[in-house]
Design a protein around this motif. Structure first.
Motif, PDB file in Angstrom:
ATOM      1  N   THR A  67     -14.786  -3.793  18.479  1.00  0.00           N
ATOM      2  CA  THR A  67     -13.658  -4.617  18.054  1.00  0.00           C
ATOM      3  C   THR A  67     -12.988  -4.049  16.812  1.00  0.00           C
ATOM      4  OG1 THR A  67     -14.562  -6.662  18.976  1.00  0.00           O
ATOM      5  CG2 THR A  67     -13.063  -6.899  17.118  1.00  0.00           C
ATOM      6  N   GLN A  68     -11.662  -4.048  16.821  1.00  0.00           N
ATOM      7  CA  GLN A  68     -10.900  -3.777  15.609  1.00  0.00           C
ATOM      8  C   GLN A  68     -10.727  -5.097  14.840  1.00  0.00           C
ATOM      9  OE1 GLN A  68      -9.906  -1.482  13.743  1.00  0.00           O
ATOM     10  NE2 GLN A  68      -8.227  -2.352  12.573  1.00  0.00           N
ATOM     11  N   ASP A  75      -2.392  -4.515  13.532  1.00  0.00           N
ATOM     12  CA  ASP A  75      -3.016  -5.828  13.688  1.00  0.00           C
ATOM     13  C   ASP A  75      -1.971  -6.913  13.949  1.00  0.00           C
ATOM     14  OD1 ASP A  75      -5.361  -4.525  13.187  1.00  0.00           O
ATOM     15  OD2 ASP A  75      -5.656  -5.339  11.166  1.00  0.00           O
ATOM     16  N   ILE A  76      -0.796  -6.752  13.364  1.00  0.00           N
ATOM     17  CA  ILE A  76       0.281  -7.715  13.609  1.00  0.00           C
ATOM     18  C   ILE A  76       0.730  -7.657  15.067  1.00  0.00           C
ATOM     19  CG2 ILE A  76       2.703  -8.230  13.102  1.00  0.00           C
ATOM     20  CD1 ILE A  76       2.096  -7.385  10.193  1.00  0.00           C
ATOM     21  N   GLU A  77       0.852  -6.460  15.608  1.00  0.00           N
ATOM     22  CA  GLU A  77       1.272  -6.326  17.004  1.00  0.00           C
ATOM     23  C   GLU A  77       0.312  -7.067  17.932  1.00  0.00           C
ATOM     24  OE1 GLU A  77       1.986  -2.376  18.317  1.00  0.00           O
ATOM     25  OE2 GLU A  77       3.220  -1.838  16.593  1.00  0.00           O
ATOM     26  N   ASP A  78      -0.988  -6.906  17.686  1.00  0.00           N
ATOM     27  CA  ASP A  78      -1.979  -7.596  18.524  1.00  0.00           C
ATOM     28  C   ASP A  78      -1.903  -9.105  18.332  1.00  0.00           C
ATOM     29  OD1 ASP A  78      -2.882  -5.256  19.581  1.00  0.00           O
ATOM     30  OD2 ASP A  78      -4.685  -5.121  18.365  1.00  0.00           O
ATOM     31  N   HIS A 108      -4.580  -3.686  26.283  1.00  0.00           N
ATOM     32  CA  HIS A 108      -3.512  -3.441  25.316  1.00  0.00           C
ATOM     33  C   HIS A 108      -3.844  -3.912  23.903  1.00  0.00           C
ATOM     34  CE1 HIS A 108      -1.029  -3.724  29.216  1.00  0.00           C
ATOM     35  NE2 HIS A 108      -1.313  -2.462  28.951  1.00  0.00           N
ATOM     36  N   ILE A 109      -5.074  -4.379  23.691  1.00  0.00           N
ATOM     37  CA  ILE A 109      -5.504  -4.814  22.372  1.00  0.00           C
ATOM     38  C   ILE A 109      -6.228  -3.663  21.682  1.00  0.00           C
ATOM     39  CG2 ILE A 109      -6.955  -6.440  21.100  1.00  0.00           C
ATOM     40  CD1 ILE A 109      -4.371  -7.592  22.361  1.00  0.00           C
ATOM     41  N   CYS A 110      -5.902  -3.446  20.439  1.00  0.00           N
ATOM     42  CA  CYS A 110      -6.409  -2.301  19.680  1.00  0.00           C
ATOM     43  C   CYS A 110      -7.936  -2.352  19.545  1.00  0.00           C
ATOM     44  CB  CYS A 110      -5.773  -2.293  18.292  1.00  0.00           C
ATOM     45  SG  CYS A 110      -6.149  -0.823  17.314  1.00  0.00           S
ATOM     46  N   PHE A 122     -18.416  -5.982  17.017  1.00  0.00           N
ATOM     47  CA  PHE A 122     -17.674  -7.203  16.696  1.00  0.00           C
ATOM     48  C   PHE A 122     -16.934  -7.101  15.362  1.00  0.00           C
ATOM     49  CE2 PHE A 122     -21.588  -8.881  18.978  1.00  0.00           C
ATOM     50  CZ  PHE A 122     -20.974  -8.890  20.230  1.00  0.00           C
ATOM     51  N   GLY A 123     -16.561  -5.892  14.955  1.00  0.00           N
ATOM     52  CA  GLY A 123     -15.708  -5.713  13.796  1.00  0.00           C
ATOM     53  C   GLY A 123     -16.321  -6.228  12.507  1.00  0.00           C
TER      54      GLY A 123
END
Length: 415
Positions: A62-63, A224-227, A72-74, A115-116
């Motif tokens: 996880t990012q 992170d904003i895009e996601d 499509h999620i980073c 899990f970031g």
């Protein structure tokens, strides 16, 4: 991008003419040579990281958003690619060593937990409780690079990565959370494992490391904003606020790609050996505003609470299950005896320990031929203390991908 800084850093870049060159390329152990190798030391580090298993697992870590079903999620690997892109663009324009910059960027997040940051916080809590010390991914990245990650040599013998000092330093000193403008390298050549004990304790030793440190922040705040938008974490009002913040400095700014481009250009325009690696005052203020926005509306969003609790349960239960198996020098035997109940977890962890234990212990209980061919630092020795064993569990869990962590946890709750 055209060169706008007149390559003013060429006199301080990491190169053979640099007075610290021999220190920068120094390795903890002598790395075996390859005939007809056309790579310099930092290019070789880059490819060693690229081929490592720790790097491959980043594609399933996880990012920010736990969303393994959404392509499509980073992921953490994509974030690394963004940092590499931003940092090498800046380094090239400033006349710094692009190969060193690329290698640091490639390896900077090797130590991230599953899990970031949620996973990182849980491992930190465990480490504080059982070892009395902090767990943070920058230091864990150095631990993986130095003592854990193994690669085959030309004779199918597994050895430690043995990266150069400059790349190792860039990994542990890359923290992008600190709001510092005008980054400059530190003067002191330190023992990274013994002296670097807290997040952001020291600046990087190289200008290239400073570039990666700032690029990390530039890369993550935008992506992170895009996601967050894609996953509907942001309201219409949040997005309007963000747009107003962006256009306060550039009326043409329409998305995060434009914002990142503007920041890259601004770093190249304003950085110098005298000023450090820096943004203009206006763009640095914008970066801090966007970061504060992200923390308020994304990273502390209540929609992440269930994921945070899930990560805590998964990691803590895996840790406690493995901790219950400690039997001193008989630990590997105990793990294998429980493989009929938890075949994946117990076998995998026993094999993990075998690679890092003294041969007299590991070979006796090991059935994996590959382990016999490991010539590496035996960091767990004879597992003769519970503290060493707890460190081994933390190492093992921190290297897991999200997917694998879930797989072994599901094994614990399946009867």
């Amino acid at each position: 991008m055209s060169t706008i800084n007149n390559r003013s850093f060429s006199c301080v870049r990491a190169c053979p003419e640099n007075e610290n060159w021999e220190k920068l390329i120094k390795r903890r152990r002598v790395l075996y040579e390859k005939p007809n190798d056309c790579r310099d030391p930092f290019e070789r580090d880059y490819t060693r990281i690229l081929h490592s298993l720790a790097y491959r697992r980043l594609k399933h870590k996880t990012q920010v958003f736990f969303n393994i079903e959404n392509d499509h999620i980073c992921t953490r690997m994509e974030h690394v690619s963004h940092v590499e892109s931003v940092s090498t663009t800046i380094a090239k324009d400033l006349g710094l060593n692009v190969e060193l910059t690329r290698a640091i960027a490639m390896g900077h997040d090797l130590g991230h937990a599953p899990f970031g940051h949620q996973g990182e916080r849980e491992l930190n809590a465990i480490s504080q409780k059982y070892l009395g010390k902090s767990f943070f991914h920058e230091r864990n990245g150095l631990r993986f690079a130095d003592d854990i990650e193994l690669l085959e040599d030309d004779y199918k013998v597994y050895r430690n990565l043995d990266l150069t000092y400059a790349v190792r330093d860039g990994i542990i000193s890359h923290c992008g959370e600190l709001d510092v403008n005008g980054l400059k390298p530190r003067d002191g050549y330190i023992d990274l494992q013994e002296e670097f004990l807290s997040v952001g304790q020291f600046s990087p030793y190289t200008w290239e490391g400073c570039v990666v440190k700032l690029s990390d922040k530039i890369a993550y705040v935008g992506r992170d904003i895009e996601d967050a938008v894609r996953l509907k974490f942001l309201t219409k009002e949040n997005i309007e606020t963000l747009t107003d913040m962006a256009r306060a400095y550039d009326k043409m700014a329409i998305n995060t790609t434009v914002i990142i481009h503007n920041m890259i250009y601004d770093v190249c325009k304003n950085s110098s050996p005298e000023n450090g690696i820096c943004l203009s005052e206006a763009l640095f203020e914008q970066l801090c505003e966007i970061k504060d926005f992200n923390y308020k509306y994304i990273y502390k969003n209540k929609r992440l609470d269930p994921f945070t609790q899930y990560a805590k349960v998964v990691i803590s239960q895996i840790f406690e299950t493995l901790l219950d198996c400690y039997r001193g020098e008989d630990t590997i035997r105990e793990l294998r005896s429980r493989a009929d109940i938890y075949p994946e977890l117990m076998t995998a962890f026993a094999d993990w320990l075998s690679k890092f234990c003294e041969p007299e212990l590991s070979l006796f209980y090991n059935t994996n031929e590959k382990t016999v061919k490991c010539i590496n630092k035996k960091i767990y020795g004879y597992i003769d203390s519970e503290e060493i064993y707890c460190q081994a569990i933390i190492d093992f869990i921190s290297g897991m991908s999200d997917n694998y962590c879930i797989k072994v946890f599901n094994e614990l709750i399946t009867y």
